[in-house]
Design a protein around this motif. Structure first.
Motif, PDB file in Angstrom:
ATOM      1  N   ARG A  44      27.966  65.014  -9.686  1.00  0.00           N
ATOM      2  CA  ARG A  44      27.931  66.250  -8.662  1.00  0.00           C
ATOM      3  C   ARG A  44      28.894  65.856  -7.466  1.00  0.00           C
ATOM      4  O   ARG A  44      29.012  64.558  -7.245  1.00  0.00           O
ATOM      5  N   VAL A  45      29.721  66.799  -6.992  1.00  0.00           N
ATOM      6  CA  VAL A  45      30.498  66.561  -5.770  1.00  0.00           C
ATOM      7  C   VAL A  45      29.354  66.347  -4.507  1.00  0.00           C
ATOM      8  O   VAL A  45      28.690  67.378  -4.159  1.00  0.00           O
ATOM      9  N   HIS A  47      38.257  66.963 -12.721  1.00  0.00           N
ATOM     10  CA  HIS A  47      37.424  67.742 -13.294  1.00  0.00           C
ATOM     11  C   HIS A  47      37.283  67.808 -14.756  1.00  0.00           C
ATOM     12  O   HIS A  47      36.280  68.001 -15.399  1.00  0.00           O
ATOM     13  N   ARG A 101      32.395  71.674  -0.129  1.00  0.00           N
ATOM     14  CA  ARG A 101      32.575  71.148  -1.664  1.00  0.00           C
ATOM     15  C   ARG A 101      33.909  71.835  -2.048  1.00  0.00           C
ATOM     16  O   ARG A 101      34.352  71.323  -3.076  1.00  0.00           O
ATOM     17  N   VAL A 159      32.944  65.942   0.756  1.00  0.00           N
ATOM     18  CA  VAL A 159      34.415  65.891   0.889  1.00  0.00           C
ATOM     19  C   VAL A 159      34.788  65.688   2.060  1.00  0.00           C
ATOM     20  O   VAL A 159      34.301  66.435   3.158  1.00  0.00           O
ATOM     21  N   ALA A 212      36.816  62.872  -1.964  1.00  0.00           N
ATOM     22  CA  ALA A 212      35.642  63.382  -2.263  1.00  0.00           C
ATOM     23  C   ALA A 212      34.781  62.283  -2.886  1.00  0.00           C
ATOM     24  O   ALA A 212      35.494  61.479  -3.643  1.00  0.00           O
ATOM     25  N   LEU A 250      31.828  61.769  -5.847  1.00  0.00           N
ATOM     26  CA  LEU A 250      31.132  62.431  -6.884  1.00  0.00           C
ATOM     27  C   LEU A 250      30.167  61.271  -7.312  1.00  0.00           C
ATOM     28  O   LEU A 250      30.616  60.095  -7.290  1.00  0.00           O
ATOM     29  N   HIS A 300      37.437  70.625  -2.732  1.00  0.00           N
ATOM     30  CA  HIS A 300      37.539  69.804  -3.729  1.00  0.00           C
ATOM     31  C   HIS A 300      37.630  70.643  -4.948  1.00  0.00           C
ATOM     32  O   HIS A 300      38.710  70.601  -5.786  1.00  0.00           O
ATOM     33  N   THR A 301      36.434  71.579  -5.188  1.00  0.00           N
ATOM     34  CA  THR A 301      36.391  71.857  -6.525  1.00  0.00           C
ATOM     35  C   THR A 301      37.351  73.180  -6.796  1.00  0.00           C
ATOM     36  O   THR A 301      37.374  73.727  -8.044  1.00  0.00           O
ATOM     37  N   HIS A 333      37.177  60.003  -5.104  1.00  0.00           N
ATOM     38  CA  HIS A 333      38.689  60.541  -5.622  1.00  0.00           C
ATOM     39  C   HIS A 333      39.440  60.803  -4.283  1.00  0.00           C
ATOM     40  O   HIS A 333      38.929  61.585  -3.136  1.00  0.00           O
TER      41      HIS A 333
END
Length: 201
Positions: A23-24, A16, A5, A27, A154, A156, A8-9, A138
């Motif tokens: 929630r992710v 973001h 994750r 990915v 990703a 979400l 992505h984060t 995403h």
């Protein structure tokens, strides 16, 4: 290839700013090697395809899983009018800062219920909702570590109460075993086929 994750984060994506309560869930690195300006091409590939003709649905397992999902959705009313974006949940476009709202929105899918939220030079986001979940796909365009670039997807999610939590848990093994591997192979084949068409004979 599935990624942590943090792939992505850890990036400063604009998503973001508008989906921090999602929630992710997954990915993935996409098999789409290219140059720094190829995100728009990947977005066109995603949105112009017809899922009924997609190569990943020609495989028995994904085809069976999708057919089962749509039948259950119809039986239980998961996808009926009035439970999607703009009805059960507001669109994430309502959360966009001015620069994204005034910039390119990106194309909508031709044959699946995702609608575009925004598109930049290296990001594209689209959303869908039904009775079980509000979800965002995403697509980012990232350096591949070898001098080139590739896509990164990703997913979400914001489950809709206990039903959504149970639903997401129930479909997880099927997504990992049958849906994502076939989908990634199909994306890679289409990307390579387009490259071959553009290459001089």
């Amino acid at each position: 290839m599935r990624l942590p994750r943090t792939a992505h984060t850890s990036r400063s994506w604009r998503i973001h700013e508008i989906a921090n309560d999602f929630r992710v869930d997954d990915v993935w690195a996409l098999p789409t090697p290219g140059g720094p300006d190829d995100l728009a091409r990947l977005v066109r590939q995603f949105t112009n395809g017809d899922p009924a003709q997609a190569s990943h649905l020609s495989s028995p397992v994904p085809r069976m899983l999708f057919a089962t999902r749509w039948k259950l959705g119809k039986l239980l009313g998961w996808d009926k009018p009035g439970v999607g974006v703009g009805t059960r949940v507001p669109t994430l476009r309502d959360r966009l800062p001015a620069d994204l709202r005034d910039g390119p929105r990106g194309p909508d899918f031709r044959a699946v219920p995702f609608t575009s939220i925004y598109q930049t030079h290296d990001e594209w986001a689209a959303e869908m909702a039904n009775r079980t979940v509000h979800a965002v796909m995403h697509i980012g365009w990232v350096p591949d570590g070898a001098g080139g670039y590739r896509g990164q997807m990703a997913v979400l999610v914001k489950p809709n109460g206990p039903l959504g939590v149970v639903y997401m848990a129930a479909i997880k093994p099927f997504r990992y075993a049958g849906v994502y591997p076939a989908m990634l192979r199909a994306i890679g084949r289409k990307w390579q086929a387009d490259n071959d068409e553009k290459s001089p004979a």
